[in-house]
Design a protein around this motif. Sequence first.
Motif, PDB file in Angstrom:
ATOM      1  N   ARG A   1      76.405  62.425  25.624  1.00 23.42           N
ATOM      2  CA  ARG A   1      76.417  61.507  26.767  1.00 23.42           C
ATOM      3  C   ARG A   1      75.139  61.624  27.594  1.00 23.42           C
ATOM      4  O   ARG A   1      74.526  60.593  27.913  1.00 23.42           O
ATOM      5  N   PRO A   2      74.703  62.836  27.956  1.00 25.50           N
ATOM      6  CA  PRO A   2      73.400  62.930  28.639  1.00 25.50           C
ATOM      7  C   PRO A   2      72.252  62.389  27.797  1.00 25.50           C
ATOM      8  O   PRO A   2      71.329  61.763  28.325  1.00 25.50           O
ATOM      9  N   PHE A   3      72.318  62.617  26.498  1.00 25.62           N
ATOM     10  CA  PHE A   3      71.259  62.125  25.613  1.00 25.62           C
ATOM     11  C   PHE A   3      71.189  60.601  25.654  1.00 25.62           C
ATOM     12  O   PHE A   3      70.101  60.010  25.789  1.00 25.62           O
ATOM     13  N   LEU A   4      72.336  59.942  25.548  1.00 24.55           N
ATOM     14  CA  LEU A   4      72.357  58.481  25.605  1.00 24.55           C
ATOM     15  C   LEU A   4      71.839  57.972  26.947  1.00 24.55           C
ATOM     16  O   LEU A   4      71.096  56.985  27.003  1.00 24.55           O
ATOM     17  N   LEU A   5      72.225  58.643  28.022  1.00 22.00           N
ATOM     18  CA  LEU A   5      71.771  58.220  29.341  1.00 22.00           C
ATOM     19  C   LEU A   5      70.251  58.367  29.473  1.00 22.00           C
ATOM     20  O   LEU A   5      69.562  57.474  29.982  1.00 22.00           O
ATOM     21  N   GLN A   6      69.737  59.483  29.001  1.00 20.37           N
ATOM     22  CA  GLN A   6      68.299  59.722  29.104  1.00 20.37           C
ATOM     23  C   GLN A   6      67.515  58.745  28.220  1.00 20.37           C
ATOM     24  O   GLN A   6      66.466  58.228  28.635  1.00 20.37           O
ATOM     25  N   GLU A   7      68.021  58.474  27.020  1.00 20.19           N
ATOM     26  CA  GLU A   7      67.311  57.558  26.120  1.00 20.19           C
ATOM     27  C   GLU A   7      67.400  56.112  26.606  1.00 20.19           C
ATOM     28  O   GLU A   7      66.445  55.342  26.456  1.00 20.19           O
ATOM     29  N   SER A   8      68.538  55.732  27.178  1.00 17.44           N
ATOM     30  CA  SER A   8      68.639  54.366  27.701  1.00 17.44           C
ATOM     31  C   SER A   8      67.757  54.191  28.931  1.00 17.44           C
ATOM     32  O   SER A   8      67.238  53.094  29.179  1.00 17.44           O
ATOM     33  N   THR A   9      67.545  55.251  29.691  1.00 17.93           N
ATOM     34  CA  THR A   9      66.617  55.204  30.824  1.00 17.93           C
ATOM     35  C   THR A   9      65.171  55.109  30.328  1.00 17.93           C
ATOM     36  O   THR A   9      64.371  54.317  30.837  1.00 17.93           O
ATOM     37  N   ALA A  10      64.858  55.904  29.304  1.00 14.81           N
ATOM     38  CA  ALA A  10      63.496  55.906  28.754  1.00 14.81           C
ATOM     39  C   ALA A  10      63.137  54.550  28.157  1.00 14.81           C
ATOM     40  O   ALA A  10      61.968  54.146  28.169  1.00 14.81           O
ATOM     41  N   LEU A  11      64.133  53.832  27.638  1.00 15.17           N
ATOM     42  CA  LEU A  11      63.886  52.505  27.058  1.00 15.17           C
ATOM     43  C   LEU A  11      63.239  51.573  28.073  1.00 15.17           C
ATOM     44  O   LEU A  11      62.444  50.693  27.707  1.00 15.17           O
ATOM     45  N   PHE A  12      63.540  51.790  29.373  1.00 18.18           N
ATOM     46  CA  PHE A  12      63.005  50.928  30.434  1.00 18.18           C
ATOM     47  C   PHE A  12      62.014  51.672  31.328  1.00 18.18           C
ATOM     48  O   PHE A  12      61.734  51.252  32.446  1.00 18.18           O
ATOM     49  N   ASP A  13      61.510  52.817  30.813  1.00 16.90           N
ATOM     50  CA  ASP A  13      60.493  53.605  31.533  1.00 16.90           C
ATOM     51  C   ASP A  13      60.992  54.064  32.901  1.00 16.90           C
ATOM     52  O   ASP A  13      60.224  54.115  33.872  1.00 16.90           O
ATOM     53  N   GLY A  14      62.274  54.416  32.984  1.00 16.96           N
ATOM     54  CA  GLY A  14      62.839  54.919  34.230  1.00 16.96           C
ATOM     55  C   GLY A  14      62.541  56.390  34.442  1.00 16.96           C
ATOM     56  O   GLY A  14      61.943  57.058  33.582  1.00 16.96           O
TER      57      GLY A  14
END
Length: 304
Positions: A58-71
């Motif tokens: 779950r943290p991995f998905l959150l971090q990768e979905s954030t990185a997708l938009f350069d957050g």
Amino acid sequence: MTSDPTSFETHLRDSAARTQQLISTLLGDSALEDEITRPAHLLAAMRYGTLNGGKRLRPFLLQESTALFDGSASAAARIGAALECLHSYSLIHDDLPAMDDDDLRRGKPTVHKAFDEATAILAGDSLLTYAFDIIGAPETDLAADRKVQVMLALARAAGLGGMAGGQALDLAAETTVPDEQGIVTLQAMKTGALLRFACEMGPVIAGASAEDRTRLRRFGEIIGLAFQIADDVLDITSDAETMGKATGKDAGRGKATLVGLHGLDWAEQRLDQLVSEAVATLSPYGDKAAMLIATARYVANRTH
């Protein structure tokens, strides 16, 4: 890198190690401002229930979905740790005798076995509460309006209309067998809601568009369904040593699952379909979404 399963799993393990270290720091001995003290026995149970391994998906998905938009990577890391604290609370409580009554979690005695039932309940309560503390704290570098969006989304994913409500439906399913739509609903709540949250919050953290949020929400729903179907397959085909927890319990309790209704061949085909849906959902992002797509494949094909 993401086309190689071994490289992907290395990336996932590295991320899990960072999340583990952050949670360990957050659950340190020193009381925070406005905390009076941190009772040692309760803190030990909280640490035992969170720092006991796991893929930290779950943290991995959150971090990768954030990185997708350069957050903000730092905000995503802290919110991911908060999410994992909340997820760990749910496991501690689910394992209790009044709930799923499990003695083993990730190959180790469950919290109520290693400590006692009262301490396990309080450890879960404290982790649930602390998740929102972590998000709201000044150290989480995120604009206040976005913090509010994240906390509201997490409350709804975790509560009455999400994970906790799904657990209630799951317990009821031991005596009243739901139809297929009922199974889909309870699994979307119990398992899928937090996975959906993890994917959907990346665009929120990054300040991306409403369209991006909708698309990542859909991706999270797909991931949640794939995770549950794969889990139900493993409950039938795997063993406790491999899984680190009891297997065959759903059948033993007469619980209906999609795999139980349709069979293993159907599950394999449905998982392939879900991976294709995940790829199509993220196609507008091109190669930037490769890590998330690799995650979808990993979820569908996992062996433990």
